[in-house]
Scaffold this motif. Structure first.
Motif, short mmCIF file in Angstrom:
data_model
loop_
_atom_site.label_atom_id
_atom_site.label_comp_id
_atom_site.label_asym_id
_atom_site.label_seq_id
_atom_site.Cartn_x
_atom_site.Cartn_y
_atom_site.Cartn_z
N ASP A 196 34.19 26.97 34.43
CA ASP A 196 34.44 28.40 34.35
C ASP A 196 33.93 29.05 35.63
OD1 ASP A 196 34.62 31.14 33.70
OD2 ASP A 196 34.24 30.73 31.58
N THR A 234 32.06 32.21 27.51
CA THR A 234 32.20 30.76 27.54
C THR A 234 31.07 30.13 28.35
OG1 THR A 234 34.60 30.87 27.33
CG2 THR A 234 33.69 28.85 28.23
N THR A 244 27.82 30.27 26.45
CA THR A 244 27.80 29.60 25.15
C THR A 244 27.81 28.08 25.31
OG1 THR A 244 29.01 31.46 24.19
CG2 THR A 244 28.97 29.43 22.92
N ALA A 245 28.47 27.59 26.35
CA ALA A 245 28.57 26.14 26.57
C ALA A 245 27.20 25.54 26.87
CB ALA A 245 29.52 25.86 27.72
N THR A 266 32.14 22.86 30.07
CA THR A 266 33.29 23.65 30.52
C THR A 266 33.29 23.86 32.03
OG1 THR A 266 34.53 25.69 30.09
CG2 THR A 266 32.15 25.90 30.30
N GLU A 318 38.28 27.57 29.10
CA GLU A 318 38.19 27.82 27.66
C GLU A 318 38.00 29.30 27.35
OE1 GLU A 318 38.83 27.48 24.48
OE2 GLU A 318 38.23 25.40 24.67
N ASP A 319 38.25 29.69 26.09
CA ASP A 319 37.92 31.05 25.66
C ASP A 319 36.62 31.04 24.86
OD1 ASP A 319 40.04 29.92 23.59
OD2 ASP A 319 38.75 31.33 22.51
N GLY A 320 35.90 32.16 24.91
CA GLY A 320 34.56 32.23 24.34
C GLY A 320 34.50 31.99 22.84
N THR A 328 34.60 28.28 22.09
CA THR A 328 33.38 27.65 22.56
C THR A 328 32.27 27.85 21.54
OG1 THR A 328 34.02 28.08 24.85
CG2 THR A 328 31.73 27.50 24.46
N THR A 374 27.89 24.39 31.98
CA THR A 374 28.97 25.13 32.61
C THR A 374 29.05 24.78 34.09
OG1 THR A 374 28.66 26.98 31.09
CG2 THR A 374 29.92 27.42 33.09
#
Length: 254
Positions: free
Chosen positions: A182, A189, A192-193, A180, A163-165, A168, A196
């Motif tokens: 990553d 991302t 923020t998730a 996510t 994903e992109d930040g 997210t 992760t």
């Protein structure tokens, strides 16, 4: 696809690279997606190209969260469609989640190619292409703001691999719980998730499916305890330490 000898020390990595190239040639992957893969591959190398204990802890928390979800949705981009379409469909069936195509570099032809690949891999329904059910996420200007009213917009838990930040953050601000994959524990991302998984999605997706099966017999209290005991920030920090330790060991060898 080119012939990669199994004896090659990085055969798995090269095979993944070839799958993305084939995905690009078949209209699934954007040029920018190839560049993103290179960045992830670099972090995978630093992490040791294996699923760590830290990743397994995140996978366990992710499985628990997905099993508690009432309206789970898996967001699919071109790289995911090229790398692990069968596994993504299998996960969606395991947790009864909807699939929705969502692209940063929006393109109707590419979106249809991804939907076709997912259906070829066993998906019965794929959201994200019907303008009649589309709406917008607040707080994001890219094409990824366009989501399906019956999919990501209505979801309580969203799986957003690779994903992109910006999106997210938009999903979190919309009240979604975000999971996510990553490989970069420093990315926006990742931080923020909610959960992760710092692992290569081609390795971790099968483990996530298995963990969902394993935990499906647990009651809600047990699943909530697993989530409560998982600290995403701490897990990410420990991944950075793991990279540091790997580099230190290599420096000593050199």
């Amino acid at each position: 696809m080119s012939l990669i000898p199994k004896s090659h020390p990085r055969a798995k990595s090269l095979f993944i690279r070839e799958k993305l190239v084939k995905g690009f040639e078949n209209g699934l992957v954007a040029k920018e997606g190839l560049l993103a893969q290179g960045r992830g591959e670099a972090f995978d190398y630093l992490l040791g190209e294996k699923t760590s204990r830290l990743a397994k802890n995140a996978i366990r928390a992710a499985a628990a969260q997905l099993l508690l979800a009432e309206r789970p949705v898996i967001s699919v981009n071109g790289n995911i469609a090229a790398l692990c379409p069968k596994e993504i469909v299998k996960l969606s069936k395991q947790i009864k989640a909807k699939l929705e195509v969502n692209l940063f570099y929006a393109n109707k032809t590419r979106k249809q190619a991804i939907i076709k690949m997912l259906k070829k891999s066993g998906a019965k329904e794929v959201l994200g292409s019907n303008p009649k059910t589309s709406t917008k996420l607040d707080g994001i200007d890219s094409a990824r703001r366009i989501v399906d009213k019956n999919g990501i917009f209505a979801a309580d838990v969203v799986v957003v691999p690779l994903e992109d930040g910006d999106r997210t953050m938009a999903l979190r601000n919309a009240g979604k719980i975000v999971i996510t994959f990553d490989l970069n524990p420093l990315s926006r991302t990742s931080h923020t998730a909610n959960i992760t998984i710092v692992d290569n999605v081609t390795r971790g997706i099968d483990l996530l499916i298995e963990e969902c099966k394993k935990l499906s017999k647990r009651n809600k209290d047990s699943l909530q305890k697993i989530i409560y005991n998982f600290d995403n920030k701490k897990n990410l920090a420990e991944n950075v330490i793991q990279i540091k330790n790997n580099l230190t060991r290599r420096a000593r060898i050199a």
